[in-house]
Scaffold this active site. Structure first.
Site, PDB file in Angstrom:
ATOM      1  N   LYS A 188       3.858 -11.889  -5.737  1.00 14.05           N
ATOM      2  CA  LYS A 188       2.747 -12.223  -5.013  1.00 14.05           C
ATOM      3  C   LYS A 188       1.462 -12.684  -5.771  1.00 14.05           C
ATOM      4  O   LYS A 188       0.831 -13.781  -5.368  1.00 14.05           O
ATOM      5  CB  LYS A 188       2.425 -11.091  -3.993  1.00 14.05           C
ATOM      6  CG  LYS A 188       3.396 -10.607  -2.883  1.00 14.05           C
ATOM      7  CD  LYS A 188       3.355  -9.149  -2.388  1.00 14.05           C
ATOM      8  CE  LYS A 188       4.484  -8.842  -1.543  1.00 14.05           C
ATOM      9  NZ  LYS A 188       4.907  -7.717  -0.908  1.00 14.05           N
ATOM     10  N   GLN A 224       1.175  -2.414  -1.382  1.00 16.97           N
ATOM     11  CA  GLN A 224       2.830  -2.490  -1.300  1.00 16.97           C
ATOM     12  C   GLN A 224       3.521  -1.043  -0.906  1.00 16.97           C
ATOM     13  O   GLN A 224       2.856   0.101  -1.160  1.00 16.97           O
ATOM     14  CB  GLN A 224       3.087  -2.820  -2.739  1.00 16.97           C
ATOM     15  CG  GLN A 224       4.379  -3.239  -3.164  1.00 16.97           C
ATOM     16  CD  GLN A 224       5.081  -4.331  -2.393  1.00 16.97           C
ATOM     17  OE1 GLN A 224       4.224  -5.258  -2.079  1.00 16.97           O
ATOM     18  NE2 GLN A 224       6.207  -4.375  -1.967  1.00 16.97           N
ATOM     19  N   ASP A 273      -0.712  -8.414   5.785  1.00 19.77           N
ATOM     20  CA  ASP A 273       0.787  -7.886   5.810  1.00 19.77           C
ATOM     21  C   ASP A 273       1.220  -8.205   7.399  1.00 19.77           C
ATOM     22  O   ASP A 273       2.406  -7.787   7.664  1.00 19.77           O
ATOM     23  CB  ASP A 273       0.951  -6.479   5.477  1.00 19.77           C
ATOM     24  CG  ASP A 273       1.781  -6.503   4.151  1.00 19.77           C
ATOM     25  OD1 ASP A 273       2.634  -7.363   3.817  1.00 19.77           O
ATOM     26  OD2 ASP A 273       1.669  -5.394   3.524  1.00 19.77           O
TER      27      ASP A 273
END
Ligand code: GUN
Length: 295
Positions: free
Chosen positions: A54, A98, A121
């Site tokens: 990412k 995460q 997200d």
């Protein structure tokens, strides 16, 4: 006839090219630089690998990108404090924590703490609720990537029988909600199968489009797939290590057998994976534009 291979790497490359141009224009015309922070707690090898991917992509696209590594024993209070700091940082438009988090931290509390307007997200309940009513600001990245793969591979979803295998909050439920909306690239009849489903194959065999996020290697075998179906494999299973120490991945679909029967299929790796990261970048660019008052 062997299936067409739908390359996520290729489609993600096209979208990244479009995003790169958009980022350049945002910088030149509006002095806006999309900012993304990825917070990693602990040292889970899979999480390190995802976060590294990412960050690498964010840098390649010209973002302001921050990697915030925290130790495994961080307290929930300190983590919530960090999120608060980034919620109030005007250079940051996207905050990603995460998952999974260590067991002593309440994952739900942490996801709820992220400002929904910076939730690139798409996991905050406000964003999931908006998705449910067809008003989404930020779609969760993997399901959004699945939809983009279908759209950009010219797969007709309107009126199609879609069967989703797996009911997770990250993939199964949101992809179902995305594809049933009365919108372009959606409007499908969607069935979700899960571990409580009786006779899974009777459902999967009806699918024009089969989306598999079961979390189990080779859960879908050739006898479970209709001739000519479009098969999207969301699974990422680590089944060993190469001599150089690189993880060997396989999906949830028995690729070699199913590709002889399907009309089109995504490989693992190189299918949905690159799309997930790309959708995160797309959400971050969108957030930067929203924060700058440009959309
Ligand atoms: N862990 C596995 N997939 C994801 C994802 O898409 N986002 C976050 N934050 N964590 C994950």
């Amino acid at each position: 006839m062997a299936a067409k291979i739908i390359s996520g790497t290729e489609v993600a490359g096209q979208i990244r090219e479009e995003l790169r141009k958009e980022v350049t224009e945002l910088k030149e015309k509006h002095n806006v630089i999309p900012g993304l922070v990825t917070i990693l707690v602990g040292e889970n090898p899979a999480s390190i690998s995802y976060v590294t991917g990412k960050q690498k992509t964010a840098k390649e696209l010209g973002f302001y990108s921050l990697q915030d590594n925290q130790p495994d024993n961080i307290t929930e209070e300190v983590l919530l404090g960090l999120i608060d700091k980034y919620n109030n940082d005007p250079k940051i438009h996207g905050i990603l924590v995460q998952l999974p988090l260590p067991k002593h931290i309440n994952e739900t509390e942490v996801l709820y703490a992220i400002n929904p307007k910076k939730d690139v997200d798409g996991f905050h309940p406000v964003n999931l609720g908006k998705l449910m009513i067809g008003e989404a600001d930020y779609l969760p990245c993997t399901p959004a990537g699945v939809q983009q793969l279908l759209i950009r591979s010219n797969v007709e979803t309107s009126g199609a029988e879609v069967v989703v295998v797996g009911r997770s909050n990250i993939v199964g439920k949101p992809v179902t909600n995305i594809l049933l909306q009365k919108q372009k690239g959606a409007n499908a009849t969607v069935t979700i199968c899960h571990t409580g489903t009786k006779d899974m194959a009777s459902h999967t065999r009806r699918a024009d489009i089969l989306i598999v996020a079961a979390g189990k290697p080779k859960a879908i075998t050739a006898d479970m797939v209709k001739e000519g179906a479009i098969v999207i494999d969301v699974g990422v299973n680590r089944i060993g290590k190469s001599e150089s120490g690189k993880a060997i991945l396989c999906g949830d679909v028995d690729f070699e057998a199913v590709k002889e029967k399907a009309g089109a299929i995504t490989p693992v790796p190189g299918g949905v994976g690159p799309m997930t990261i790309t959708m995160l970048m797309m959400n971050t660019v969108k957030s930067a534009k929203v924060h700058a008052g440009l959309v």
